[in-house]
Design a protein around this motif. Structure first.
Motif, PDB file in Angstrom:
ATOM      1  N   TYR A 123     103.384 -12.855 -36.241  1.00  0.00           N
ATOM      2  CA  TYR A 123     102.087 -12.667 -36.879  1.00  0.00           C
ATOM      3  C   TYR A 123     100.993 -13.140 -35.925  1.00  0.00           C
ATOM      4  O   TYR A 123     100.949 -14.310 -35.566  1.00  0.00           O
ATOM      5  CB  TYR A 123     102.020 -13.440 -38.193  1.00  0.00           C
ATOM      6  N   ILE A 124     100.120 -12.202 -35.537  1.00  0.00           N
ATOM      7  CA  ILE A 124      99.020 -12.527 -34.642  1.00  0.00           C
ATOM      8  C   ILE A 124      97.719 -12.194 -35.371  1.00  0.00           C
ATOM      9  O   ILE A 124      97.310 -11.031 -35.411  1.00  0.00           O
ATOM     10  CB  ILE A 124      99.128 -11.749 -33.313  1.00  0.00           C
ATOM     11  N   PRO A 125      97.093 -13.199 -35.978  1.00  0.00           N
ATOM     12  CA  PRO A 125      95.860 -12.934 -36.723  1.00  0.00           C
ATOM     13  C   PRO A 125      94.701 -12.591 -35.782  1.00  0.00           C
ATOM     14  O   PRO A 125      94.712 -12.967 -34.610  1.00  0.00           O
ATOM     15  CB  PRO A 125      95.598 -14.247 -37.463  1.00  0.00           C
ATOM     16  N   GLU A 126      93.717 -11.867 -36.312  1.00  0.00           N
ATOM     17  CA  GLU A 126      92.531 -11.534 -35.507  1.00  0.00           C
ATOM     18  C   GLU A 126      91.784 -12.795 -35.104  1.00  0.00           C
ATOM     19  O   GLU A 126      91.279 -12.899 -33.999  1.00  0.00           O
ATOM     20  CB  GLU A 126      91.607 -10.602 -36.288  1.00  0.00           C
ATOM     21  N   ARG A 127      91.692 -13.733 -36.026  1.00  0.00           N
ATOM     22  CA  ARG A 127      91.031 -15.015 -35.752  1.00  0.00           C
ATOM     23  C   ARG A 127      91.938 -16.148 -36.206  1.00  0.00           C
ATOM     24  O   ARG A 127      92.604 -16.033 -37.222  1.00  0.00           O
ATOM     25  CB  ARG A 127      89.712 -15.120 -36.518  1.00  0.00           C
ATOM     26  N   SER A 128      91.891 -17.218 -35.437  1.00  0.00           N
ATOM     27  CA  SER A 128      92.698 -18.380 -35.800  1.00  0.00           C
ATOM     28  C   SER A 128      92.106 -19.626 -35.165  1.00  0.00           C
ATOM     29  O   SER A 128      91.613 -19.586 -34.035  1.00  0.00           O
ATOM     30  CB  SER A 128      94.138 -18.200 -35.297  1.00  0.00           C
ATOM     31  N   SER A 129      92.159 -20.707 -35.892  1.00  0.00           N
ATOM     32  CA  SER A 129      91.710 -21.988 -35.344  1.00  0.00           C
ATOM     33  C   SER A 129      92.845 -22.704 -34.618  1.00  0.00           C
ATOM     34  O   SER A 129      92.638 -23.756 -34.026  1.00  0.00           O
ATOM     35  CB  SER A 129      91.165 -22.878 -36.467  1.00  0.00           C
ATOM     36  N   TYR A 130      94.037 -22.129 -34.668  1.00  0.00           N
ATOM     37  CA  TYR A 130      95.196 -22.749 -34.043  1.00  0.00           C
ATOM     38  C   TYR A 130      95.295 -22.377 -32.567  1.00  0.00           C
ATOM     39  O   TYR A 130      94.854 -21.327 -32.137  1.00  0.00           O
ATOM     40  CB  TYR A 130      96.482 -22.353 -34.769  1.00  0.00           C
ATOM     41  N   SER A 131      95.959 -23.236 -31.828  1.00  0.00           N
ATOM     42  CA  SER A 131      96.099 -23.087 -30.386  1.00  0.00           C
ATOM     43  C   SER A 131      97.397 -22.363 -30.017  1.00  0.00           C
ATOM     44  O   SER A 131      98.395 -22.440 -30.738  1.00  0.00           O
ATOM     45  CB  SER A 131      96.100 -24.482 -29.746  1.00  0.00           C
ATOM     46  N   LEU A 132      97.367 -21.711 -28.866  1.00  0.00           N
ATOM     47  CA  LEU A 132      98.580 -21.131 -28.298  1.00  0.00           C
ATOM     48  C   LEU A 132      99.473 -22.215 -27.687  1.00  0.00           C
ATOM     49  O   LEU A 132     100.660 -21.997 -27.471  1.00  0.00           O
ATOM     50  CB  LEU A 132      98.227 -20.125 -27.200  1.00  0.00           C
ATOM     51  N   ARG A 133      98.868 -23.361 -27.385  1.00  0.00           N
ATOM     52  CA  ARG A 133      99.591 -24.441 -26.695  1.00  0.00           C
ATOM     53  C   ARG A 133      99.252 -25.790 -27.309  1.00  0.00           C
ATOM     54  O   ARG A 133      98.562 -26.595 -26.712  1.00  0.00           O
ATOM     55  CB  ARG A 133      99.232 -24.432 -25.210  1.00  0.00           C
TER      56      ARG A 133
END
Length: 147
Positions: A123-133
């Motif tokens: 799941y790849i949301p258009e916007r997210s406050s979460y980090s990739l790392r």
């Protein structure tokens, strides 16, 4: 069926353990069949059935990030044929570093599994406050961060 795995060599796998990713994973669209192999107490390996070298360390984000949540849109839930919240497992891909305390998790793009039907999708949301790392372990001088 026998498969060859990146971390555990030759393994016998029951077909009922296979999770199908109809669209593959981003960057690996041809890889549709995977299994989860336990790796220690809190990690697992998401191993491609068809290509030995494609394997990802994963974990449950809820074990490391108290306030992590995923709000799946209706169209995503329909794509995975989810009927109940109890059908859903959430995993995040871990980037293992040396030393291990520097390892990070991709909280922005969790892997969602319909455990009943064995169907998965990242799941790849258009916007997210979460980090990739996002660091799995806080630095020694900072308290644990609940994203």
């Amino acid at each position: 069926m026998k498969i060859f795995t990146k971390y555990f060599g030759e393994q016998e796998v029951d077909a009922s353990e296979i999770v199908t990713f109809p669209a593959g994973l981003p960057g690996f669209s041809d890889e549709k069949r995977f299994i989860f192999q336990p790796f220690g107490e809190v990690f697992s390996i998401l191993q491609s059935i068809d290509r030995t070298e494609i394997a990802f360390v994963t974990t449950s984000p809820f074990l490391f990030f108290d306030r992590y949540s995923v709000d799946l849109p209706d169209h995503f839930v329909r794509q995975l044929a989810v009927q109940s919240e109890s059908d859903v497992a959430v995993r995040v891909i871990v980037s293992v570093q040396k030393p291990f305390s520097e390892s990070t998790a991709n909280l922005r793009a969790p892997v969602i599994i319909n455990t009943r039907d064995r169907i998965g999708k990242q799941y790849i949301p258009e916007r997210s406050s979460y980090s990739l790392r996002e660091r799995l372990m806080p630095k020694a001088d900072t308290p644990k961060k609940g994203v």
